[in-house]
Motif scaffolding. Structure first.
Motif, PDB file in Angstrom:
ATOM      1  N   MET A 161       0.836  -1.188   0.000  1.00  0.00           N
ATOM      2  CA  MET A 161       0.000   0.000   0.000  1.00  0.00           C
ATOM      3  C   MET A 161       0.883   1.254   0.000  1.00  0.00           C
ATOM      4  O   MET A 161       1.954   1.278   0.603  1.00  0.00           O
ATOM      5  CB  MET A 161      -0.880  -0.008   1.250  1.00  0.00           C
ATOM      6  N   ALA A 162       0.411   2.273  -0.669  1.00  0.00           N
ATOM      7  CA  ALA A 162       1.186   3.512  -0.770  1.00  0.00           C
ATOM      8  C   ALA A 162       1.225   4.245   0.569  1.00  0.00           C
ATOM      9  O   ALA A 162       0.235   4.277   1.300  1.00  0.00           O
ATOM     10  CB  ALA A 162       0.580   4.415  -1.839  1.00  0.00           C
ATOM     11  N   VAL A 163       2.365   4.815   0.874  1.00  0.00           N
ATOM     12  CA  VAL A 163       2.499   5.681   2.029  1.00  0.00           C
ATOM     13  C   VAL A 163       1.838   7.012   1.659  1.00  0.00           C
ATOM     14  O   VAL A 163       1.987   7.497   0.537  1.00  0.00           O
ATOM     15  CB  VAL A 163       3.992   5.891   2.372  1.00  0.00           C
ATOM     16  N   ARG A 164       1.097   7.595   2.613  1.00  0.00           N
ATOM     17  CA  ARG A 164       0.401   8.853   2.338  1.00  0.00           C
ATOM     18  C   ARG A 164       0.875   9.919   3.320  1.00  0.00           C
ATOM     19  O   ARG A 164       0.960   9.678   4.518  1.00  0.00           O
ATOM     20  CB  ARG A 164      -1.103   8.646   2.462  1.00  0.00           C
ATOM     21  N   ALA A 165       1.203  11.073   2.786  1.00  0.00           N
ATOM     22  CA  ALA A 165       1.622  12.204   3.607  1.00  0.00           C
ATOM     23  C   ALA A 165       0.932  13.463   3.099  1.00  0.00           C
ATOM     24  O   ALA A 165       0.475  13.504   1.947  1.00  0.00           O
ATOM     25  CB  ALA A 165       3.134  12.363   3.565  1.00  0.00           C
ATOM     26  N   CYS A 166       0.844  14.457   3.964  1.00  0.00           N
ATOM     27  CA  CYS A 166       0.196  15.710   3.587  1.00  0.00           C
ATOM     28  C   CYS A 166       0.968  16.884   4.176  1.00  0.00           C
ATOM     29  O   CYS A 166       1.600  16.751   5.228  1.00  0.00           O
ATOM     30  CB  CYS A 166      -1.240  15.742   4.121  1.00  0.00           C
TER      31      CYS A 166
ATOM     32  N   HIS B  10       3.208  12.077   7.679  1.00  0.00           N
ATOM     33  CA  HIS B  10       2.275  10.972   7.477  1.00  0.00           C
ATOM     34  C   HIS B  10       0.931  11.203   8.151  1.00  0.00           C
ATOM     35  O   HIS B  10       0.861  11.798   9.225  1.00  0.00           O
ATOM     36  CB  HIS B  10       2.894   9.661   7.972  1.00  0.00           C
ATOM     37  N   VAL B  11      -0.107  10.693   7.495  1.00  0.00           N
ATOM     38  CA  VAL B  11      -1.474  10.784   8.010  1.00  0.00           C
ATOM     39  C   VAL B  11      -1.617   9.817   9.189  1.00  0.00           C
ATOM     40  O   VAL B  11      -1.264   8.645   9.088  1.00  0.00           O
ATOM     41  CB  VAL B  11      -2.488  10.428   6.888  1.00  0.00           C
ATOM     42  N   ASP B  12      -2.120  10.332  10.307  1.00  0.00           N
ATOM     43  CA  ASP B  12      -2.389   9.489  11.480  1.00  0.00           C
ATOM     44  C   ASP B  12      -3.783   8.863  11.361  1.00  0.00           C
ATOM     45  O   ASP B  12      -4.669   9.447  10.715  1.00  0.00           O
ATOM     46  CB  ASP B  12      -2.328  10.323  12.769  1.00  0.00           C
ATOM     47  N   PRO B  13      -3.995   7.706  11.993  1.00  0.00           N
ATOM     48  CA  PRO B  13      -5.321   7.065  11.949  1.00  0.00           C
ATOM     49  C   PRO B  13      -6.408   8.027  12.453  1.00  0.00           C
ATOM     50  O   PRO B  13      -6.214   8.732  13.445  1.00  0.00           O
ATOM     51  CB  PRO B  13      -5.174   5.875  12.903  1.00  0.00           C
ATOM     52  N   GLY B  14      -7.521   8.071  11.718  1.00  0.00           N
ATOM     53  CA  GLY B  14      -8.645   8.916  12.104  1.00  0.00           C
ATOM     54  C   GLY B  14      -8.530  10.369  11.671  1.00  0.00           C
ATOM     55  O   GLY B  14      -9.427  11.170  11.917  1.00  0.00           O
TER      56      GLY B  14
ATOM     57  N   LEU C  74      -6.289  17.178   5.296  1.00  0.00           N
ATOM     58  CA  LEU C  74      -6.030  18.584   5.633  1.00  0.00           C
ATOM     59  C   LEU C  74      -5.664  18.731   7.113  1.00  0.00           C
ATOM     60  O   LEU C  74      -4.786  19.521   7.454  1.00  0.00           O
ATOM     61  CB  LEU C  74      -7.242  19.448   5.268  1.00  0.00           C
ATOM     62  N   GLN C  75      -6.295  17.947   7.987  1.00  0.00           N
ATOM     63  CA  GLN C  75      -5.917  17.957   9.410  1.00  0.00           C
ATOM     64  C   GLN C  75      -4.437  17.577   9.558  1.00  0.00           C
ATOM     65  O   GLN C  75      -3.709  18.184  10.343  1.00  0.00           O
ATOM     66  CB  GLN C  75      -6.760  16.952  10.210  1.00  0.00           C
ATOM     67  N   THR C  76      -4.024  16.571   8.803  1.00  0.00           N
ATOM     68  CA  THR C  76      -2.618  16.143   8.830  1.00  0.00           C
ATOM     69  C   THR C  76      -1.707  17.283   8.416  1.00  0.00           C
ATOM     70  O   THR C  76      -0.698  17.552   9.071  1.00  0.00           O
ATOM     71  CB  THR C  76      -2.398  14.937   7.891  1.00  0.00           C
ATOM     72  N   ALA C  77      -2.053  17.962   7.332  1.00  0.00           N
ATOM     73  CA  ALA C  77      -1.219  19.059   6.828  1.00  0.00           C
ATOM     74  C   ALA C  77      -1.037  20.138   7.897  1.00  0.00           C
ATOM     75  O   ALA C  77       0.085  20.609   8.133  1.00  0.00           O
ATOM     76  CB  ALA C  77      -1.832  19.644   5.561  1.00  0.00           C
ATOM     77  N   PHE C  78      -2.124  20.515   8.569  1.00  0.00           N
ATOM     78  CA  PHE C  78      -2.029  21.545   9.613  1.00  0.00           C
ATOM     79  C   PHE C  78      -1.284  21.031  10.854  1.00  0.00           C
ATOM     80  O   PHE C  78      -0.466  21.749  11.433  1.00  0.00           O
ATOM     81  CB  PHE C  78      -3.419  22.069  10.002  1.00  0.00           C
ATOM     82  N   ARG C  79      -1.523  19.786  11.254  1.00  0.00           N
ATOM     83  CA  ARG C  79      -0.827  19.222  12.418  1.00  0.00           C
ATOM     84  C   ARG C  79       0.683  19.168  12.170  1.00  0.00           C
ATOM     85  O   ARG C  79       1.488  19.574  13.011  1.00  0.00           O
ATOM     86  CB  ARG C  79      -1.353  17.821  12.747  1.00  0.00           C
ATOM     87  N   GLU C  80       1.057  18.662  10.993  1.00  0.00           N
ATOM     88  CA  GLU C  80       2.483  18.559  10.666  1.00  0.00           C
ATOM     89  C   GLU C  80       3.141  19.937  10.595  1.00  0.00           C
ATOM     90  O   GLU C  80       4.283  20.107  11.016  1.00  0.00           O
ATOM     91  CB  GLU C  80       2.672  17.802   9.347  1.00  0.00           C
TER      92      GLU C  80
END
Length: 148
Positions: free
Chosen positions: A1-6, A46-50, A54-60
């Motif tokens: 499976m592809a790794v996903r990041a934002c 990387h995207v965290d579970p749940g 866009l939440q990932t982008a702002f958190r990172e």
């Protein structure tokens, strides 16, 4: 499976000199990793579970650069996916575009990065070694210029 990041492509506008074009006052934020080849990228991770993308982008962005969502303006109409292999596995990175509300806001790096730079387009492309990142920065610049 592809790794996903934002992540977010963050820019700021400096007060332009009277003789210069507005687009000459745009600078992009790049962070230099403290691991591997010490490459330069916008804040991303990387995207965290749940979490949605866009939440990932702002958190990172908050974790890596110390910038909170309230300090940024998300620019409608720009979203870009990059696809490339990392250690033989496919990776997808989704980027949005955000402007600093205050161009003097302090950047606070996490231990994942050792340096940051605010760079005009030409220099940002030199720092960003990967062709797809350079192409995306140029595309973002064109997008911003077309909105003037």
């Amino acid at each position: 499976m592809a790794v996903r990041a934002c992540g977010l492509i963050i820019y700021r506008r400096l007060k332009p000199a009277p003789s210069s074009k507005v687009t000459d006052s745009i600078e992009y934020l790049l962070l230099q990793t403290s691991y591997g080849t010490h490459h330069w990228t916008p804040p991303k991770g990387h995207v965290d579970p749940g979490e949605d993308d866009l939440q990932t982008a702002f958190r990172e962005t908050e974790e890596e650069a110390g910038l909170q969502a309230s300090q940024l303006t998300l620019i409608a109409g720009y979203k870009k996916e990059l696809h490339y292999p990392v250690r033989g596995k496919p990776k997808t990175v989704v980027y949005w575009l955000a402007e600093m509300k205050d161009c003097n806001t302090e950047i606070k790096l996490s231990d994942e990065h050792q340096a940051f730079q605010w760079l005009k387009l030409e220099d940002a492309c030199k720092f960003a070694e990967y062709e797809d990142m350079q192409a995306m920065l140029k595309e973002v610049h064109q997008f911003l210029c077309s909105r003037e």
